[in-house]
Design an enzyme around this catalytic site. Structure first.
Site, PDB file in Angstrom:
ATOM      1  N   PRO A 129       0.904  -4.749   1.748  1.00 59.29           N
ATOM      2  CA  PRO A 129       1.165  -3.428   1.169  1.00 59.29           C
ATOM      3  C   PRO A 129       1.363  -2.404   2.283  1.00 59.29           C
ATOM      4  CG  PRO A 129      -0.789  -4.431   0.189  1.00 59.29           C
ATOM      5  CD  PRO A 129      -0.393  -5.285   1.347  1.00 59.29           C
ATOM      6  N   CYS A 130       2.528  -1.785   2.323  1.00 67.23           N
ATOM      7  CA  CYS A 130       2.865  -0.925   3.454  1.00 67.23           C
ATOM      8  C   CYS A 130       2.878   0.560   3.108  1.00 67.23           C
ATOM      9  CB  CYS A 130       4.208  -1.333   4.041  1.00 67.23           C
ATOM     10  SG  CYS A 130       5.554  -1.308   2.847  1.00 67.23           S
ATOM     11  N   LYS A 131       2.438   0.911   1.915  1.00 69.37           N
ATOM     12  CA  LYS A 131       2.562   2.313   1.519  1.00 69.37           C
ATOM     13  C   LYS A 131       1.782   3.266   2.413  1.00 69.37           C
ATOM     14  CE  LYS A 131      -0.756   3.436  -1.997  1.00 69.37           C
ATOM     15  NZ  LYS A 131      -0.922   3.761  -3.382  1.00 69.37           N
ATOM     16  N   ILE A 133       1.546   3.226   5.531  1.00 68.50           N
ATOM     17  CA  ILE A 133       2.259   3.419   6.790  1.00 68.50           C
ATOM     18  C   ILE A 133       3.422   4.388   6.571  1.00 68.50           C
ATOM     19  CG2 ILE A 133       3.563   2.257   8.615  1.00 68.50           C
ATOM     20  CD1 ILE A 133       2.016  -0.287   7.888  1.00 68.50           C
TER      21      ILE A 133
END
Length: 181
Positions: A129-131, A133
């Site tokens: 999950p990159c949210k 960043i």
């Protein structure tokens, strides 16, 4: 080089719909999925629809409570953004989610996975999950033990150290190496 790939044994963390597996298929790279780790209800149902034989039914003889308890033990349908369980209520939806979990060999929440329970694999994919960043996630970051969703990537380190797969594939995420706009 003319060398043939040996069949890859793929474990997909944060699999979503299985886009890495789709890429392997499109490139005609011999592989088999040995399991996934996914908690998102809708991602798991999509993965199942795309990759699995829908005729296999693992729910036979199980009550809704048995299936729900089994899935909740590995955080299936848990929303890490709202910190709420989104387990369906209808019998049909519970059965669909349970079968998707079983057909996909889903280990669920990566934080609950112990390496000794994982099958052998030589190719590990992780689209964490990159949210946190991104700009949309207010750049909360992904530092180890920070508690952000993006910090779940460090759970992959634990699995990699123990299982030592030959190949790794991580999704390219803007801002992983800096805070660009």
């Amino acid at each position: 080089t003319g060398k043939e790939f040996s069949k890859l044994r793929v474990l997909e963390a944060f699999s979503g719909i299985g886009s890495q597996r789709i890429a392997l298929q499109r490139q005609n790279i011999p592989h088999e999925s040995v399991g996934i780790m996914e908690v998102d209800r809708y991602g798991l149902l999509a993965y199942d629809a795309i990759h699995n034989d829908q005729s296999i039914d693992y729910s036979v003889g199980k009550t809704d409570k048995e299936m729900t308890d089994e899935m909740e033990a590995i955080n299936i349908a848990y929303n890490f953004s709202t910190y709420e369980n989104e387990m369906p209520n209808s019998h049909k939806d519970i059965v669909d989610l349970y079968n998707a979990t079983k057909r996909s060999h889903n280990f669920g929440d990566i934080t609950k996975v112990t390496e000794d329970k994982l099958p052998n694999f030589n190719f590990f994919t992780y689209s964490f999950p990159c949210k946190n960043i991104s700009l949309a996630g207010n750049r909360k970051g992904f530092e180890k033990d920070s508690g952000t969703q993006s910090s779940l990537v460090w759970e992959c380190e634990r699995i990699i150290r123990e299982k030592r797969p030959k190949y790794l594939m991580m999704e390219n995420v803007k801002n992983i190496c800096g805070n660009e706009n």
